[in-house]
Design a protein around this motif. Structure first.
Motif, short mmCIF file in Angstrom:
data_model
loop_
_atom_site.label_atom_id
_atom_site.label_comp_id
_atom_site.label_asym_id
_atom_site.label_seq_id
_atom_site.Cartn_x
_atom_site.Cartn_y
_atom_site.Cartn_z
N SER A 2 0.81 -1.19 0.00
CA SER A 2 0.00 0.00 0.00
C SER A 2 0.85 1.25 0.00
O SER A 2 1.98 1.27 0.50
CB SER A 2 -0.91 0.01 1.24
OG SER A 2 -0.16 0.18 2.40
N GLN A 4 0.34 3.90 1.76
CA GLN A 4 0.53 4.33 3.13
C GLN A 4 1.71 3.62 3.76
O GLN A 4 2.51 4.22 4.48
CB GLN A 4 -0.74 4.05 3.95
CG GLN A 4 -0.62 4.53 5.40
CD GLN A 4 -1.91 4.32 6.16
OE1 GLN A 4 -2.85 3.73 5.66
NE2 GLN A 4 -1.95 4.79 7.39
N GLN A 38 0.62 2.08 12.60
CA GLN A 38 -0.46 1.51 11.80
C GLN A 38 -1.17 0.38 12.54
O GLN A 38 -0.57 -0.32 13.35
CB GLN A 38 0.09 0.97 10.47
CG GLN A 38 -1.00 0.52 9.51
CD GLN A 38 -0.44 0.15 8.14
OE1 GLN A 38 0.10 -0.93 7.96
NE2 GLN A 38 -0.56 1.07 7.18
N GLU A 213 -6.81 0.18 9.66
CA GLU A 213 -6.87 1.00 8.46
C GLU A 213 -6.26 0.30 7.25
O GLU A 213 -6.29 0.83 6.13
CB GLU A 213 -6.15 2.34 8.69
CG GLU A 213 -4.67 2.22 9.00
CD GLU A 213 -4.36 2.54 10.45
OE1 GLU A 213 -5.26 2.35 11.30
OE2 GLU A 213 -3.23 2.98 10.73
N ARG A 214 -5.75 -0.89 7.48
CA ARG A 214 -5.18 -1.69 6.38
C ARG A 214 -5.50 -3.15 6.65
O ARG A 214 -5.49 -3.60 7.80
CB ARG A 214 -3.67 -1.47 6.31
CG ARG A 214 -2.94 -2.28 5.25
CD ARG A 214 -1.45 -2.00 5.33
NE ARG A 214 -0.64 -2.93 4.56
CZ ARG A 214 0.65 -3.16 4.80
NH1 ARG A 214 1.27 -2.53 5.78
NH2 ARG A 214 1.32 -4.02 4.07
N GLU A 228 -6.67 -1.07 1.53
CA GLU A 228 -7.75 -0.48 2.32
C GLU A 228 -8.78 -1.57 2.64
O GLU A 228 -9.16 -2.34 1.76
CB GLU A 228 -8.38 0.66 1.51
CG GLU A 228 -9.32 1.54 2.30
CD GLU A 228 -10.72 0.97 2.36
OE1 GLU A 228 -11.40 1.13 3.39
OE2 GLU A 228 -11.14 0.35 1.35
#
Length: 247
Positions: A2, A4, A38, A213-214, A228
């Motif tokens: 990702s 992010q 994260q 969030e992942r 996501e």
């Protein structure tokens, strides 16, 4: 991987990790980068290799191949005690408290042996961990008398007592009622808001989606989706290997 995950400084790097037991390949060249702060969820069918991946990350299992780096350090050959003291905490799918000890004494064991603390520092960290896990009112309760939610929370408190930068959660919501699960979600969400990096394996997908969030989907020892959470859950690969073709 990702965007992010690439943008932030990685706290954990899993590079081409494989794990075999004889002729059985459980993990096959898994690559995973997790930035500090994260909350990452991992889903997948039974036997996908999820718990094995956590065990390779925290050192309770040795990788057959590949490299694990934590906070920039190669920890591939390092044991679980050293990884705990460097900032990894883990809960296990089946809580195994020291049933003859109190809740506080269980948390103290985490602070003493996991974090290497002693005396007042260990006492203070144990009490902090109990407060973070919403177990402080039960500090003097014998651990063997706790209901399932209490044992789950105590498992969490023992991991928190090691003062982790990275918290590895293995099926911590399993077996709980919906109300109990909701209360545990609030606790984990609070831990994440305080900056603790989380990798959470869970079959209770609702719990994961309320926090992470992942999302990564693991199947047959390989990552088949990463991104996501809602997009991962809608992906054809995940529908096929995990959800049987539908949500």
């Amino acid at each position: 991987m990702s965007t992010q995950a690439e943008a932030a400084t990685p706290l954990l790097e899993v590079d081409s990790v494989a794990k075999s037991y004889g002729a059985l390949d459980v993990l096959t060249s898994v690559d995973l980068t997790v930035p500090a702060g994260q909350a990452l969820g991992i889903v997948g069918p039974n036997g996908a290799g999820k718990s094995t991946l956590l065990s390779v990350i925290n050192g309770t299992e040795k990788a057959t191949a590949g490299v694990v780096r934590f906070a920039g350090r190669d920890v591939t050959g390092v044991g679980p005690a050293d990884r705990a003291r460097s900032g990894m905490g883990r809960t296990f799918q089946i809580p195994r408290p020291f049933t003859h000890l109190t809740v506080f004494e269980n948390a103290l064991a985490g602070a003493s042996y996991g974090a290497g603390l002693h005396g007042h520092a260990a006492d203070r960290r144990a009490l902090e961990a109990l407060e973070m896990a919403d177990m402080l009112p039960d500090a003097n309760t014998p651990a063997g008398t706790l209901p399932l939610l209490g044992r789950k929370r105590l498992e969490l408190a023992r991991a928190l007592a090691t003062d982790p930068q990275l918290l590895l959660l293995d099926e911590i919501a399993g077996g709980l009622t919906e109300a109990e699960c909701d209360s545990l979600i609030l606790t984990i969400r609070q831990l994440h808001s305080e900056g603790i990096t989380i990798i959470w394996i869970e079959h209770v997908v609702k719990a994961l989606l309320a926090v992470v969030e992942r999302l990564v989907c693991l199947a047959s020892g390989v990552i088949v989706a990463d991104g996501e959470p809602s997009a991962v859950m809608r992906s054809p690969e995940v529908r096929q290997v995990y959800l049987g073709g539908g949500l």
